[in-house]
Motif scaffolding. Structure first.
Motif, PDB file in Angstrom:
ATOM      1  N   LYS A  69       5.716  -1.458  -2.595  1.00 58.41           N
ATOM      2  CA  LYS A  69       4.524  -1.079  -1.832  1.00 58.41           C
ATOM      3  C   LYS A  69       3.401  -2.113  -1.962  1.00 58.41           C
ATOM      4  CE  LYS A  69       5.026   3.972  -1.953  1.00 58.41           C
ATOM      5  NZ  LYS A  69       4.365   5.232  -2.368  1.00 58.41           N
ATOM      6  N   ASN A  70       2.542  -2.133  -0.919  1.00 57.31           N
ATOM      7  CA  ASN A  70       1.320  -2.944  -0.915  1.00 57.31           C
ATOM      8  C   ASN A  70       1.592  -4.406  -1.262  1.00 57.31           C
ATOM      9  OD1 ASN A  70       0.046  -0.551  -0.361  1.00 57.31           O
ATOM     10  ND2 ASN A  70      -0.762  -0.258  -2.420  1.00 57.31           N
ATOM     11  N   ASN A  71       2.543  -4.976  -0.559  1.00 52.66           N
ATOM     12  CA  ASN A  71       2.936  -6.344  -0.875  1.00 52.66           C
ATOM     13  C   ASN A  71       3.128  -7.146   0.398  1.00 52.66           C
ATOM     14  OD1 ASN A  71       4.381  -8.459  -2.684  1.00 52.66           O
ATOM     15  ND2 ASN A  71       5.818  -8.048  -1.020  1.00 52.66           N
TER      16      ASN A  71
ATOM     17  N   ASP B 271       8.542  -0.640  -6.459  1.00 46.47           N
ATOM     18  CA  ASP B 271       8.564   0.311  -5.351  1.00 46.47           C
ATOM     19  C   ASP B 271       8.355  -0.408  -4.023  1.00 46.47           C
ATOM     20  OD1 ASP B 271       5.907  -0.362  -5.505  1.00 46.47           O
ATOM     21  OD2 ASP B 271       5.167   1.659  -5.880  1.00 46.47           O
TER      22      ASP B 271
ATOM     23  N   THR C 104       0.530   1.404  -7.620  1.00 44.78           N
ATOM     24  CA  THR C 104       1.423   2.336  -6.920  1.00 44.78           C
ATOM     25  C   THR C 104       2.594   2.753  -7.808  1.00 44.78           C
ATOM     26  OG1 THR C 104       2.617   0.461  -5.912  1.00 44.78           O
ATOM     27  CG2 THR C 104       0.832   1.452  -4.637  1.00 44.78           C
TER      28      THR C 104
ATOM     29  N   ARG D  15       9.434   1.109   3.918  1.00 41.70           N
ATOM     30  CA  ARG D  15       9.122  -0.311   4.017  1.00 41.70           C
ATOM     31  C   ARG D  15       9.441  -1.019   2.694  1.00 41.70           C
ATOM     32  NH1 ARG D  15       6.442  -3.920   7.173  1.00 41.70           N
ATOM     33  NH2 ARG D  15       5.244  -5.549   6.139  1.00 41.70           N
ATOM     34  N   GLY D  16       9.160  -0.339   1.587  1.00 45.65           N
ATOM     35  CA  GLY D  16       9.489  -0.911   0.285  1.00 45.65           C
ATOM     36  C   GLY D  16      10.986  -1.075   0.116  1.00 45.65           C
TER      37      GLY D  16
ATOM     38  N   ASP E  93       9.657   4.852  -0.453  1.00 43.88           N
ATOM     39  CA  ASP E  93       8.921   4.201   0.634  1.00 43.88           C
ATOM     40  C   ASP E  93       9.902   3.380   1.486  1.00 43.88           C
ATOM     41  OD1 ASP E  93       6.232   3.348   1.795  1.00 43.88           O
ATOM     42  OD2 ASP E  93       7.145   1.411   1.349  1.00 43.88           O
TER      43      ASP E  93
ATOM     44  N   TRP F   4       5.020  -9.229   2.887  1.00 48.53           N
ATOM     45  CA  TRP F   4       6.462  -9.185   3.121  1.00 48.53           C
ATOM     46  C   TRP F   4       7.107 -10.564   3.169  1.00 48.53           C
ATOM     47  CZ3 TRP F   4       9.017  -4.439   4.763  1.00 48.53           C
ATOM     48  CH2 TRP F   4      10.393  -4.589   4.931  1.00 48.53           C
TER      49      TRP F   4
ATOM     50  N   THR G 134       0.195  -5.707  -6.126  1.00 53.61           N
ATOM     51  CA  THR G 134       1.639  -5.908  -6.217  1.00 53.61           C
ATOM     52  C   THR G 134       2.029  -7.305  -5.736  1.00 53.61           C
ATOM     53  OG1 THR G 134       1.843  -3.565  -5.665  1.00 53.61           O
ATOM     54  CG2 THR G 134       3.870  -4.846  -5.679  1.00 53.61           C
TER      55      THR G 134
END
Length: 377
Positions: A168-170, A166, A70, A202-203, A200, A172, A139
């Protein structure tokens, strides 16, 4: 711990300039800008009588840089690489140790130590930073923070950990827990900074929470760190010059999420707005959170299940929301004008109920609650 002296007037005037800039961007009103400027001016008069302000400086730095798919797709890896290089060029000579870890590689190990934590050398670190490339993998922020935690044992003195990502795609919770563990184990020896790339939401929340876990770090935007002046300001904040600093510290841009605990139906007396002892314990926790975050308004929304008449459920949801507000005001001294109540009854459920008569369904139980919505002023 070594300390460095700051020029008080320059620091406060810097805050005034930030306030003016916020007004130009429409972040604060003219009235609030004038009020803030007056208070800063008064503070300047008072502080002028003091010789200087002092701040602990860092001794070392550890970069944890995201090069995942990402980040690569967003073309953020070159920007993160440049920031690392530009900061290295500006580090003062007293920096003791440094480290550079990248994560998100697709082939081979997900993480790569380009500069294992060791004595800092400007030329060697520059060469290491020049090797940062797109990774195109996942990520694993949590795993990278765990890797960084192990390496901090080799860092010398107070260390700034800087996460560039960023977000993303992690996963939490895992990532925030890893950051909290670092702070718990190293305490004041470590501050955690985050630099967000991209927009992003959420990021942004994730990186804000990670920075907040470090307590003494900042959550910053990569887009604000493109000019030489802004990079220098960040470097001076982490590694203050030996002489008086001419630039104010960077302004935190990422705010941690305000996570208030919701009340469910089980936290009220049956078919009533009376709050149970368990519910009061939850509200006491929320009072502490609200006192730590006085700059927010809260919408207290009451819901009910679909069972029962519309009129009855509407009034019950309103009474429950009002009961929560009354408790926060009377027992927590939370300003009443910062709390707004609304009852949604069954007309605007939090969750759709396909079978309204089934009080044991997950959807029905989901609607038997009071939710808190944060409204940032």
């Amino acid at each position: 711990m070594e300390k460095v002296r700051f020029n008080t007037e320059a620091k406060l005037l810097g805050l005034v300039s930030i306030t003016v800039a916020m007004r130009k961007k429409g972040i604060i009103s003219m009235k609030n800008m004038i009020k803030a400027t007056i208070w800063l001016g008064l503070l300047l008069v008072v502080m002028a009588a003091l010789p200087v302000l002092a701040q602990d400086r860092h001794d070392s730095i550890l970069f944890v840089t995201d090069v995942s798919w990402t980040m690569s797709q967003g073309k953020h890896v070159p920007a993160a690489k440049k920031l690392v290089q530009d900061m290295n060029d500006r580090f003062p000579s007293y920096v003791k140790s440094a480290g550079l870890l990248t994560f998100g590689h697709k082939d081979g190990p997900q993480m790569n130590w380009w500069y294992p934590v060791s004595a800092w050398d400007r030329a060697r670190f520059k060469t290491a930073a020049g090797k940062i490339v797109d990774g195109n993998g996942t990520t694993p922020i949590g795993a990278s923070l765990e890797e960084a935690r192990d390496a901090l044992a080799y860092s010398r003195g107070k260390t700034a950990v800087i996460l560039l990502s960023d977000g993303k795609n992690n996963g939490w919770v895992n990532s925030v827990k890893k950051a909290k563990r670092i702070k718990r184990e190293f305490g004041d020896k470590v501050c955690i900074f985050t630099v967000l790339y991209g927009d992003d939401k959420r990021g942004a929340d994730l990186l804000a929470d990670i920075a907040f876990a470090g307590r003494c770090g900042l959550g910053l935007l990569g887009s604000d760190l493109k000019s030489s002046d802004e990079v220098q300001r960040l470097v001076d904040y982490i590694f203050p010059p030996e002489k008086a600093a001419a630039l104010p510290p960077p302004t935190p841009k990422l705010k941690p999420r305000l996570a208030l605990v919701e009340l469910r139906d089980a936290h009220f007396e049956f078919d009533s707005s009376k709050i149970t002892p368990e519910g009061l314990e939850i509200l006491d926790k929320n009072i502490k959170i609200l006192k730590d975050n006085p700059d927010v308004d809260i919408l207290i929304a009451g819901y009910t299940s679909a069972s029962g008449t519309d009129e009855y459920n509407q009034k019950l949801s309103e009474r429950r929301a009002a009961a929560v507000k009354d408790y926060l005001v009377k027992n927590g001294s939370i300003p009443a004008d910062s709390l707004v109540t609304v009852g949604y009854g069954e007309n605007k459920p939090a969750t759709y109920e396909p079978y309204p008569d089934d009080l044991e369904s997950d959807a029905a139980k989901s609607n038997m609650r009071v939710l808190f919505t944060v409204i940032v002023k």
